[in-house]
Design a protein around this motif. Structure first.
Motif, PDB file in Angstrom:
ATOM      1  N   PRO A  86      -8.116   4.437  -0.524  1.00 49.86           N
ATOM      2  CA  PRO A  86      -8.855   4.015   0.661  1.00 49.86           C
ATOM      3  C   PRO A  86     -10.366   4.020   0.390  1.00 49.86           C
ATOM      4  O   PRO A  86     -10.898   4.975  -0.170  1.00 49.86           O
ATOM      5  CB  PRO A  86      -8.512   5.073   1.711  1.00 49.86           C
ATOM      6  CG  PRO A  86      -7.426   5.888   1.142  1.00 49.86           C
ATOM      7  CD  PRO A  86      -7.401   5.685  -0.325  1.00 49.86           C
ATOM      8  N   VAL A  87     -11.038   2.946   0.766  1.00 47.92           N
ATOM      9  CA  VAL A  87     -12.487   2.842   0.611  1.00 47.92           C
ATOM     10  C   VAL A  87     -13.080   3.097   1.994  1.00 47.92           C
ATOM     11  O   VAL A  87     -13.239   2.183   2.792  1.00 47.92           O
ATOM     12  CB  VAL A  87     -12.898   1.462   0.060  1.00 47.92           C
ATOM     13  CG1 VAL A  87     -14.399   1.385  -0.117  1.00 47.92           C
ATOM     14  CG2 VAL A  87     -12.184   1.179  -1.256  1.00 47.92           C
ATOM     15  N   LEU A  88     -13.393   4.352   2.269  1.00 47.64           N
ATOM     16  CA  LEU A  88     -13.848   4.750   3.595  1.00 47.64           C
ATOM     17  C   LEU A  88     -15.369   4.741   3.679  1.00 47.64           C
ATOM     18  O   LEU A  88     -16.015   5.748   3.944  1.00 47.64           O
ATOM     19  CB  LEU A  88     -13.285   6.129   3.958  1.00 47.64           C
ATOM     20  CG  LEU A  88     -11.761   6.204   4.007  1.00 47.64           C
ATOM     21  CD1 LEU A  88     -11.309   7.616   4.320  1.00 47.64           C
ATOM     22  CD2 LEU A  88     -11.209   5.222   5.015  1.00 47.64           C
ATOM     23  N   GLU A 123      -5.113  -2.584   4.794  1.00 49.33           N
ATOM     24  CA  GLU A 123      -6.282  -1.938   5.373  1.00 49.33           C
ATOM     25  C   GLU A 123      -5.867  -0.699   6.155  1.00 49.33           C
ATOM     26  O   GLU A 123      -4.721  -0.554   6.547  1.00 49.33           O
ATOM     27  CB  GLU A 123      -7.001  -2.883   6.348  1.00 49.33           C
ATOM     28  CG  GLU A 123      -7.555  -4.126   5.731  1.00 49.33           C
ATOM     29  CD  GLU A 123      -8.202  -5.036   6.756  1.00 49.33           C
ATOM     30  OE1 GLU A 123      -9.282  -5.545   6.441  1.00 49.33           O
ATOM     31  OE2 GLU A 123      -7.633  -5.232   7.849  1.00 49.33           O
ATOM     32  N   LEU A 124      -6.845   0.169   6.386  1.00 55.29           N
ATOM     33  CA  LEU A 124      -6.688   1.274   7.316  1.00 55.29           C
ATOM     34  C   LEU A 124      -7.565   0.943   8.509  1.00 55.29           C
ATOM     35  O   LEU A 124      -8.777   0.746   8.365  1.00 55.29           O
ATOM     36  CB  LEU A 124      -7.127   2.594   6.681  1.00 55.29           C
ATOM     37  CG  LEU A 124      -6.283   3.086   5.513  1.00 55.29           C
ATOM     38  CD1 LEU A 124      -6.871   4.363   4.947  1.00 55.29           C
ATOM     39  CD2 LEU A 124      -4.845   3.311   5.940  1.00 55.29           C
ATOM     40  N   MET A 178       0.852  -1.163   0.000  1.00 52.83           N
ATOM     41  CA  MET A 178       0.000   0.000   0.000  1.00 52.83           C
ATOM     42  C   MET A 178       0.901   1.231   0.000  1.00 52.83           C
ATOM     43  O   MET A 178       1.855   1.302   0.764  1.00 52.83           O
ATOM     44  CB  MET A 178      -0.903  -0.061   1.231  1.00 52.83           C
ATOM     45  CG  MET A 178      -1.742   1.139   1.423  1.00 52.83           C
ATOM     46  SD  MET A 178      -3.019   1.006   2.699  1.00 52.83           S
ATOM     47  CE  MET A 178      -2.230   0.178   4.032  1.00 52.83           C
ATOM     48  N   ASN A 179       0.571   2.175  -0.837  1.00 50.85           N
ATOM     49  CA  ASN A 179       1.406   3.358  -0.998  1.00 50.85           C
ATOM     50  C   ASN A 179       0.524   4.607  -0.904  1.00 50.85           C
ATOM     51  O   ASN A 179       0.119   5.159  -1.906  1.00 50.85           O
ATOM     52  CB  ASN A 179       2.144   3.303  -2.336  1.00 50.85           C
ATOM     53  CG  ASN A 179       3.149   4.412  -2.487  1.00 50.85           C
ATOM     54  OD1 ASN A 179       3.591   4.971  -1.494  1.00 50.85           O
ATOM     55  ND2 ASN A 179       3.502   4.725  -3.710  1.00 50.85           N
ATOM     56  N   LEU A 180       0.227   5.033   0.338  1.00 52.81           N
ATOM     57  CA  LEU A 180      -0.606   6.210   0.537  1.00 52.81           C
ATOM     58  C   LEU A 180       0.261   7.405   0.909  1.00 52.81           C
ATOM     59  O   LEU A 180       1.215   7.281   1.681  1.00 52.81           O
ATOM     60  CB  LEU A 180      -1.634   5.962   1.646  1.00 52.81           C
ATOM     61  CG  LEU A 180      -2.641   4.856   1.368  1.00 52.81           C
ATOM     62  CD1 LEU A 180      -3.548   4.664   2.583  1.00 52.81           C
ATOM     63  CD2 LEU A 180      -3.481   5.169   0.144  1.00 52.81           C
ATOM     64  N   LEU A 185     -12.749  -0.379  13.393  1.00 55.09           N
ATOM     65  CA  LEU A 185     -13.180  -0.729  12.036  1.00 55.09           C
ATOM     66  C   LEU A 185     -11.977  -0.737  11.104  1.00 55.09           C
ATOM     67  O   LEU A 185     -11.092   0.116  11.202  1.00 55.09           O
ATOM     68  CB  LEU A 185     -14.220   0.268  11.519  1.00 55.09           C
ATOM     69  CG  LEU A 185     -15.622   0.165  12.100  1.00 55.09           C
ATOM     70  CD1 LEU A 185     -16.494   1.300  11.551  1.00 55.09           C
ATOM     71  CD2 LEU A 185     -16.252  -1.169  11.787  1.00 55.09           C
ATOM     72  N   ALA A 186     -11.949  -1.704  10.196  1.00 53.88           N
ATOM     73  CA  ALA A 186     -10.842  -1.833   9.243  1.00 53.88           C
ATOM     74  C   ALA A 186     -11.382  -1.577   7.838  1.00 53.88           C
ATOM     75  O   ALA A 186     -12.261  -2.298   7.361  1.00 53.88           O
ATOM     76  CB  ALA A 186     -10.228  -3.215   9.331  1.00 53.88           C
TER      77      ALA A 186
END
Length: 54
Positions: free
Chosen positions: A43-45, A26-27, A1-3, A34-35
């Motif tokens: 990111p799918v928030l 995941e975040l 993951m490269n944020l 919550l993940a």
């Protein structure tokens, strides 16, 4: 993951507004647990897409 680190400074959990931390692909909210998935470095928030702790 490269944020982008600047992105990580401003995004928060949409459910409780807690701080998010990168764990694997995941975040994870440090407050409610919550993940949220990260797909193609995006990111799918969405609470409906989040994995509940436990």
């Amino acid at each position: 993951m490269n944020l982008d680190p600047k992105l990580m400074e401003i995004i928060v959990c949409p459910d409780c507004h807690g701080q998010l931390a990168a764990e694997g692909e995941e975040l994870v909210c440090q407050q409610c647990g919550l993940a949220y998935p990260v797909r193609d470095d995006i990111p799918v928030l969405l609470v409906d897409e989040a994995r509940r702790p436990g």
